[in-house]
Design a protein around this motif. Sequence first.
Motif, PDB file in Angstrom:
ATOM      1  N   ASP A 106      59.483  28.742   9.041  1.00  0.00           N
ATOM      2  CA  ASP A 106      59.339  27.971  10.280  1.00  0.00           C
ATOM      3  C   ASP A 106      60.710  27.734  10.923  1.00  0.00           C
ATOM      4  O   ASP A 106      60.849  27.753  12.148  1.00  0.00           O
ATOM      5  CB  ASP A 106      58.658  26.627   9.997  1.00  0.00           C
ATOM      6  N   MET A 116      61.961  30.529  13.266  1.00  0.00           N
ATOM      7  CA  MET A 116      61.116  30.945  14.392  1.00  0.00           C
ATOM      8  C   MET A 116      61.901  30.941  15.714  1.00  0.00           C
ATOM      9  O   MET A 116      62.740  30.065  15.938  1.00  0.00           O
ATOM     10  CB  MET A 116      59.924  29.995  14.515  1.00  0.00           C
ATOM     11  N   ARG A 172      62.805  30.000  19.346  1.00  0.00           N
ATOM     12  CA  ARG A 172      62.549  28.740  20.052  1.00  0.00           C
ATOM     13  C   ARG A 172      62.597  28.894  21.559  1.00  0.00           C
ATOM     14  O   ARG A 172      62.493  27.928  22.302  1.00  0.00           O
ATOM     15  CB  ARG A 172      63.550  27.681  19.597  1.00  0.00           C
ATOM     16  N   GLU A 199      58.197  22.020  21.797  1.00  0.00           N
ATOM     17  CA  GLU A 199      57.993  21.729  20.371  1.00  0.00           C
ATOM     18  C   GLU A 199      56.504  21.729  19.992  1.00  0.00           C
ATOM     19  O   GLU A 199      56.110  22.280  18.962  1.00  0.00           O
ATOM     20  CB  GLU A 199      58.623  20.359  20.074  1.00  0.00           C
ATOM     21  N   LEU A 219      55.217  25.205  19.703  1.00  0.00           N
ATOM     22  CA  LEU A 219      55.696  25.803  18.451  1.00  0.00           C
ATOM     23  C   LEU A 219      54.860  25.340  17.257  1.00  0.00           C
ATOM     24  O   LEU A 219      54.515  26.125  16.378  1.00  0.00           O
ATOM     25  CB  LEU A 219      57.156  25.412  18.212  1.00  0.00           C
ATOM     26  N   GLU A 220      54.535  24.041  17.253  1.00  0.00           N
ATOM     27  CA  GLU A 220      53.724  23.496  16.153  1.00  0.00           C
ATOM     28  C   GLU A 220      52.371  24.194  16.086  1.00  0.00           C
ATOM     29  O   GLU A 220      51.881  24.540  15.003  1.00  0.00           O
ATOM     30  CB  GLU A 220      53.486  21.986  16.350  1.00  0.00           C
ATOM     31  N   MET A 221      51.756  24.409  17.252  1.00  0.00           N
ATOM     32  CA  MET A 221      50.443  25.067  17.246  1.00  0.00           C
ATOM     33  C   MET A 221      50.569  26.537  16.861  1.00  0.00           C
ATOM     34  O   MET A 221      49.753  27.061  16.099  1.00  0.00           O
ATOM     35  CB  MET A 221      49.778  24.919  18.616  1.00  0.00           C
ATOM     36  N   SER A 281      52.596  27.757  14.908  1.00  0.00           N
ATOM     37  CA  SER A 281      52.907  27.873  13.471  1.00  0.00           C
ATOM     38  C   SER A 281      51.643  27.828  12.610  1.00  0.00           C
ATOM     39  O   SER A 281      51.723  28.040  11.402  1.00  0.00           O
ATOM     40  CB  SER A 281      53.879  26.783  13.042  1.00  0.00           C
ATOM     41  N   ILE A 282      50.494  27.562  13.208  1.00  0.00           N
ATOM     42  CA  ILE A 282      49.241  27.653  12.448  1.00  0.00           C
ATOM     43  C   ILE A 282      49.103  29.069  11.874  1.00  0.00           C
ATOM     44  O   ILE A 282      48.660  29.246  10.746  1.00  0.00           O
ATOM     45  CB  ILE A 282      48.026  27.296  13.330  1.00  0.00           C
ATOM     46  N   ARG A 314      51.690  31.756  12.969  1.00  0.00           N
ATOM     47  CA  ARG A 314      52.952  32.462  13.087  1.00  0.00           C
ATOM     48  C   ARG A 314      53.959  31.896  12.097  1.00  0.00           C
ATOM     49  O   ARG A 314      53.835  30.732  11.732  1.00  0.00           O
ATOM     50  CB  ARG A 314      53.539  32.324  14.516  1.00  0.00           C
ATOM     51  N   SER A 315      55.030  32.671  11.712  1.00  0.00           N
ATOM     52  CA  SER A 315      55.215  34.052  12.097  1.00  0.00           C
ATOM     53  C   SER A 315      54.079  34.916  11.578  1.00  0.00           C
ATOM     54  O   SER A 315      53.514  34.626  10.531  1.00  0.00           O
ATOM     55  CB  SER A 315      56.535  34.562  11.528  1.00  0.00           C
TER      56      SER A 315
END
Lengths: 458, 458
Positions: free
Chosen positions: A11, A14, A16, A68, A71-73, A75-76, A78-79
């Motif tokens: 994470d 990732m 940004r 942000e 990104l959090e969503m 990361s469910i 991704r990567s």
Amino acid sequence: MTLKRKVYLDDSEMPRQWYNLAADLPTPMLPPLGPDGKPIGPEMLAPVFPMNLIEQEVSQQRWIDIPEEILEMLSIWRSTPLVRAYGLEAALKTPARIYYKNESVSPAGSHKPNTAVAQAWYNKQFGIKKITTETGAGQWGSALAYACSLLGLECKVFMVRISFDQKPFRKLLMNTWGATCVASPSNETHAGRDILAKTPHTPGSLGIAISEAIEQAVSDATGQTRYSLGSVLNHVLLHQTIIGLEAKKQLLKFGEKKPDIVIACAGGGSNFAGIAFPFVYDKIHGADIRIIPVEPSSCPTLTRGPFMYDHGDTAKMTPLLPMHTLGHSFIPESIHAGGLRYHGIGPLVSAAYNDKLIDPISIDQLECFEAGLFFTRTEGIIPAPETNHAIAATIREAKRATEEGKEKVILFNFSGHGLMDLVGYDKYLTGKLVKHELPDKELFKYLKELEDYPKPMV
Amino acid sequence: MTLKRKVYLDDSEMPRQWYNLAADLPTPMLPPLGPDGKPIGPEMLAPVFPMNLIEQEVSQQRWIDIPEEILEMLSIWRSTPLVRAYGLEAALKTPARIYYKNESVSPAGSHKPNTAVAQAWYNKQFGIKKITTETGAGQWGSALAYACSLLGLECKVFMVRISFDQKPFRKLLMNTWGATCVASPSNETHAGRDILAKTPHTPGSLGIAISEAIEQAVSDATGQTRYSLGSVLNHVLLHQTIIGLEAKKQLLKFGEKKPDIVIACAGGGSNFAGIAFPFVYDKIHGADIRIIPVEPSSCPTLTRGPFMYDHGDTAKMTPLLPMHTLGHSFIPESIHAGGLRYHGIGPLVSAAYNDKLIDPISIDQLECFEAGLFFTRTEGIIPAPETNHAIAATIREAKRATEEGKEKVILFNFSGHGLMDLVGYDKYLTGKLVKHELPDKELFKYLKELEDYPKPMV
């Protein structure tokens, strides 16, 4: 284990920021034009899209921060993994090293949620409660249904009638995520009712579905509904660049400094742009990379369509966009790669082609399904029919590497899985799939309508 | 990003041995019995399974090395991610920390390939060219088709007629991986022809399909065909323990020393055993962990079935196994969790229950689909109907943690995705799904047949 098969990013690694190719194109982008033939301003798009996305659409900024919460969503899922295709390489006996970015691991099974989640978030930020859209084969509608479910937004999908009837599971998928899905043309809009009155048994088209979705968005008296598009536009392509930005870092972890060839299928252009644009940036700055969008030979927008101003939809509700097109009235053959059946291709992809930064090719669906089946039986994952176009091109390039005896590095985008498109494989396996090359006669038929339109000055 | 959402293992951190619970059970396992009521020797299974797998079946060794080539194949999709379910936690307002092991990322979409790949490899090592099997809902048949495709083995699947007709996409999936799939009963075996002669319109059953698959394996005059089973047996459960062994390491990376509760759905028992047995080991050695297999209330094998000797199949072709059972003639209701419709449960799981190491519960399908939909709309991934049983139990435990105000750590196995099982969700959403509790009358009906069988001495 001796084989390093796949690489993820933590994470913390990732990307940004998204990458905006518009900032780096040697030739500046042409503006979209309104009905009067003059460049349209952002305010003219305000009834259709929220202003924060319109700002992205016209932005010339190279790097755009990913909020942000988005990104959090992301990361469910991704990567997504970058995978070395050892099985495919061995079967082809190629000296090429083949890598694929596996976008099929998203909850909706394709790359589409990358922008669906972002668009839903920007709409919610802007106070929007409901999003309308259209879908052809169903990948985009599923992705937006998923994103709206995550964010608590209402979602309404107009699905092309023929697909609605042929692919009932796609509708169930959208329902499961809480979205409403209706067959288009429907009785819910003026556009739909007009068409049903004239042709009650029409199979529908993407153009009609877009008209219905836009009409329903702009006619909501509360002002809390907007429309969302899953490809073509600049901000959609922007959101997908996270694919290529991740892949770059992952290639380094495999010990590869750069790819020699980057390949992706191309319909509206967002999947291709997603993996390719970060490498187009490198190419602009001197890197030796061949970048190949792959089209179906039945819908050869970039390879055979001229660069013109044209509408994004059949009903001519959208502004005129500067793009390679086959004409907004062009109806592609009913190939199984429904996601590639679009008459135009995104203006940013068109501009990159005009600047000779990319090398498009077209491949027939028979070769594509043959390639997809070969991949299934050597790598084990069943690709979507769209993805098969990238695989067919990869196999061509791997064979060329064998002939030339060169250790090339090939990267392609595995844009989605085919678990909900098995009927196409069944047709291929039972010999019912046929070739579809577009005859010249058909190619020029619908371009006549564009003769009186403003011409892009290149 | 502030949230650590998921954790993978590097290839170098992967478990290199499977865990065999038989080595640690406080009460030794009882042997399977032959038609004469005496314990059977390995040689009696030789026409059905290759000897290397039979050796695993009867092994008392605690740790069994995973061959390097199997590790290489598993690494196509493993490690699977361990995911913190922040969305579910927030929606439940629970102090519990919920983690799920996502086995749905395998090419076939479930945990089944963990043993399919291993079994195909051992068969190939033993010189076998063709594997036969049965499948109900299709998950196991798909997984074995995938594994045989990877290893270049022929694969023949007998699919229960009613599922064959209702789920044509599962057959297409197997075809795409190169397997042959026929509806059972078929005209290809004595067993099938006998049944068709008597009841030409029978919907078929798992018992009949097993009979056909075994018959076709043992009657191959070349001796190069064997039969494969996707659950129940010791070696199958063994291969699945990689799930729990990975999860243990991944929990530590999240900073969790141990789970308080481990949950998985249970049909034949391999999915449950896969995640649970490594934690049963800890429990035997003093750890305070509650371990919960979840059954459908319509097929409550562990929770209501007695511990007896019974056949693994309806046609009584298999040896007698010591297990909790509802009787080999028991036909479960046609619930959508087809993978849990089995009359018995693996002897190792039964033994762990007899030794009070696990705490089974049963849940009705309505509560399960409600839980699955809640998960879909909070975590975004659509679970298989089987997996919904684990989710329903997880939600119960999370609510209990809220009531008790305790920060419990809950781990459950997300055994598969539901992308090919959307009809069940459609029925739930449209109010057509009904409760299925097994009446006492039905429970005892088929156990009468077992009255004269040898009794296990516990």
